[in-house]
Design a protein around this motif. Structure first.
Motif, short mmCIF file in Angstrom:
data_model
loop_
_atom_site.label_atom_id
_atom_site.label_comp_id
_atom_site.label_asym_id
_atom_site.label_seq_id
_atom_site.Cartn_x
_atom_site.Cartn_y
_atom_site.Cartn_z
N PRO A 280 0.84 -1.19 0.00
CA PRO A 280 0.00 0.00 0.00
C PRO A 280 0.88 1.25 0.00
O PRO A 280 1.97 1.26 0.60
N LEU A 281 0.42 2.30 -0.65
CA LEU A 281 1.18 3.54 -0.74
C LEU A 281 1.58 4.05 0.64
O LEU A 281 2.73 4.44 0.87
N GLU A 282 0.61 4.03 1.56
CA GLU A 282 0.87 4.58 2.90
C GLU A 282 1.98 3.80 3.62
O GLU A 282 2.86 4.41 4.26
N GLN A 283 1.95 2.49 3.50
CA GLN A 283 2.96 1.67 4.16
C GLN A 283 4.33 1.90 3.54
O GLN A 283 5.33 2.03 4.25
N ALA A 284 4.38 1.96 2.21
CA ALA A 284 5.66 2.13 1.52
C ALA A 284 6.32 3.46 1.89
O ALA A 284 7.52 3.51 2.17
N VAL A 285 5.53 4.55 1.88
CA VAL A 285 6.10 5.86 2.20
C VAL A 285 6.53 5.94 3.66
O VAL A 285 7.57 6.51 3.98
N LEU B 41 7.56 3.44 5.65
CA LEU B 41 8.79 2.68 5.86
C LEU B 41 9.99 3.38 5.23
O LEU B 41 11.08 3.43 5.83
N ARG B 42 9.82 3.93 4.04
CA ARG B 42 10.90 4.70 3.42
C ARG B 42 11.26 5.91 4.27
O ARG B 42 12.44 6.26 4.44
N GLY B 43 10.24 6.54 4.84
CA GLY B 43 10.47 7.76 5.61
C GLY B 43 11.28 7.54 6.86
O GLY B 43 12.07 8.42 7.26
N ILE B 44 11.11 6.40 7.51
CA ILE B 44 11.87 6.13 8.73
C ILE B 44 13.37 6.18 8.45
O ILE B 44 14.14 6.87 9.13
N ALA B 45 13.79 5.46 7.43
CA ALA B 45 15.21 5.44 7.07
C ALA B 45 15.68 6.81 6.59
O ALA B 45 16.78 7.26 6.93
N THR B 46 14.84 7.50 5.82
CA THR B 46 15.22 8.81 5.30
C THR B 46 15.42 9.81 6.43
O THR B 46 16.37 10.61 6.41
N CYS B 47 14.55 9.80 7.42
CA CYS B 47 14.68 10.72 8.56
C CYS B 47 15.99 10.49 9.31
O CYS B 47 16.68 11.45 9.68
N VAL B 48 16.32 9.24 9.52
CA VAL B 48 17.58 8.92 10.22
C VAL B 48 18.77 9.44 9.43
O VAL B 48 19.69 10.07 9.98
N LEU B 49 18.78 9.20 8.13
CA LEU B 49 19.90 9.62 7.29
C LEU B 49 20.02 11.15 7.25
O LEU B 49 21.12 11.70 7.33
N LEU B 50 18.89 11.85 7.13
CA LEU B 50 18.93 13.31 7.11
C LEU B 50 19.40 13.88 8.43
O LEU B 50 20.15 14.87 8.48
N PHE B 51 18.96 13.28 9.53
CA PHE B 51 19.39 13.75 10.85
C PHE B 51 20.91 13.59 11.01
O PHE B 51 21.60 14.50 11.47
N LEU B 52 21.42 12.43 10.60
CA LEU B 52 22.86 12.20 10.70
C LEU B 52 23.64 13.16 9.80
O LEU B 52 24.70 13.66 10.18
N LEU B 53 23.10 13.44 8.61
CA LEU B 53 23.76 14.38 7.71
C LEU B 53 23.78 15.78 8.32
O LEU B 53 24.81 16.46 8.31
N GLY B 54 22.65 16.21 8.85
CA GLY B 54 22.60 17.54 9.46
C GLY B 54 23.54 17.68 10.63
O GLY B 54 24.19 18.72 10.79
N ARG B 55 23.62 16.65 11.45
CA ARG B 55 24.55 16.69 12.59
C ARG B 55 25.99 16.73 12.13
O ARG B 55 26.82 17.46 12.69
N SER B 56 26.31 15.93 11.10
CA SER B 56 27.70 15.89 10.63
C SER B 56 28.11 17.21 9.99
O SER B 56 29.27 17.63 10.10
N PHE C 74 1.96 9.76 6.76
CA PHE C 74 1.66 8.50 6.09
C PHE C 74 1.61 7.34 7.09
O PHE C 74 0.90 6.36 6.86
N GLY C 75 2.35 7.46 8.19
CA GLY C 75 2.24 6.45 9.24
C GLY C 75 0.85 6.44 9.85
O GLY C 75 0.25 5.37 10.07
N PHE C 76 0.30 7.63 10.09
CA PHE C 76 -1.06 7.74 10.62
C PHE C 76 -2.06 7.20 9.61
O PHE C 76 -3.00 6.47 9.96
N ALA C 77 -1.88 7.57 8.33
CA ALA C 77 -2.80 7.11 7.28
C ALA C 77 -2.73 5.60 7.11
O ALA C 77 -3.74 4.96 6.73
N SER C 78 -1.57 5.01 7.39
CA SER C 78 -1.41 3.56 7.18
C SER C 78 -2.20 2.74 8.19
O SER C 78 -2.38 1.53 8.01
N ILE C 79 -2.68 3.40 9.26
CA ILE C 79 -3.49 2.68 10.26
C ILE C 79 -4.77 2.16 9.62
O ILE C 79 -5.29 1.10 9.98
N GLY C 80 -5.26 2.90 8.62
CA GLY C 80 -6.52 2.54 7.98
C GLY C 80 -6.38 1.58 6.82
O GLY C 80 -7.38 1.29 6.14
N VAL C 81 -5.17 1.08 6.55
CA VAL C 81 -4.98 0.13 5.45
C VAL C 81 -4.42 -1.17 6.00
O VAL C 81 -3.84 -1.21 7.09
#
Length: 290
Positions: free
Chosen positions: A35-40, A42-57, A192-199
């Motif tokens: 489902p679109l909501e689940q895919a976005v 799960l992708r977002g979790i990893a993306t947030c971690v990577l962006l946070f590490l980049l910003g800190r570095s 999208f995590g909130f929206a994924s509750i309904g799918v």
């Protein structure tokens, strides 16, 4: 002779567009599987971690901002969520090159919206170019027998991205771009995590997880390169290389999904790119006073 910095900037811009397009390919590969909501989400979790590490570095991220800035960031995040939903919905149902071609009208629409709502100057030549570019968009979406309702989602994503980018113009120059990017990623992931509750979630095997991780890496690298390009060379020289994303979309759409746009779509895309380039170079000439 071209300077080495300009060549680096062109390469980084092209690399950024390639990474964003590879991310699109990964997400399209998940269509019909997750489902679109689940895919976005799960992708977002990893993306947030990577962006946070980049910003800190980079040391370019902080959160001590005035209320006005947070309000603008909030509005920008809403634009990001809407753009992500509309773009990926279109991508899941349309050829990747068609969706990408529609998005090439963004610089024209943003220039027009800035003229209408922010009173930024816009001469008759650029207005004419924008009008011609919009005709090119009509050729891409082909109202009538060849029309796809999913084209409206792609057009809606252009509207949301325009709101997002106009909001950025109102942000203070002291507001770190990495903070803005991280908040956007967090808002998309949370939304999208909130929206994924309904799918109904689909079990994620090793192959699906690999595609999600690849998508996260590509979108992260795309943003990283787009940040780096601002630090080397002449951005006016590098900006036209944004349109290499359309070339990547054509090639990858054909190789990965066997998709190839019809002649009218290709002509429309060429018109949109040509008018976008004219608008860009005209803006440069005006800035130089020529």
């Amino acid at each position: 002779m071209l300077s080495s910095d300009n060549l680096k900037a062109a390469g980084l811009m092209s690399g950024s567009m390639a990474c964003f397009t590879f991310n699109d390919v990964c997400m399209k590969a998940l269509s019909g599987v997750l489902p679109l909501e689940q895919a976005v989400f799960l992708r977002g979790i990893a993306t947030c971690v990577l962006l946070f590490l980049l910003g800190r570095s980079l040391g370019t991220m902080h959160f001590n901002l005035p209320r006005r800035e947070w309000s603008l960031i909030g509005l920008r995040c809403l634009g990001e969520i809407g753009a992500t939903y509309c773009f990926l919905t279109a991508l899941f149902h349309m050829p990747i090159a068609n969706v990408t071609a529609i998005l090439q009208v963004l610089p024209l629409v943003i220039a027009l919206a800035a003229w209408l709502f922010l009173s930024e100057p816009l001469g008759w030549r650029r207005l004419l170019a924008i009008g011609i570019g919009l005709v090119g968009v009509l050729m891409i979406i082909q109202p009538g027998a060849g029309f796809s309702v999913w084209s409206l989602y792609a057009l809606s994503s252009v509207g949301f991205i325009t709101v997002r980018d106009l909001t950025v113009r109102k942000l203070s120059p002291d507001t770190p771009s990495m903070t803005v990017a991280l908040m956007a990623a967090l808002s998309i992931t949370a939304g999208f995590g909130f929206a994924s509750i309904g799918v109904e979630w689909v079990p994620v095997d090793r192959n699906l997880l690999g595609v999600i991780v690849l998508a996260s890496m590509f979108i992260f690298l795309g943003y990283l390169f787009s940040v780096m390009v601002m630090r080397v060379g002449d951005i006016v020289f590098a900006a036209p290389f944004r349109y290499t994303g359309l070339i990547w979309a054509l090639l990858l759409g054909f190789i990965m999904f066997g998709e190839w746009p019809n002649a009218l779509t290709l002509i429309g895309a060429a018109i949109v790119v040509a008018t976008g380039l004219f608008n860009l170079f005209r803006e440069r000439d005006i800035a130089r006073g020529t």
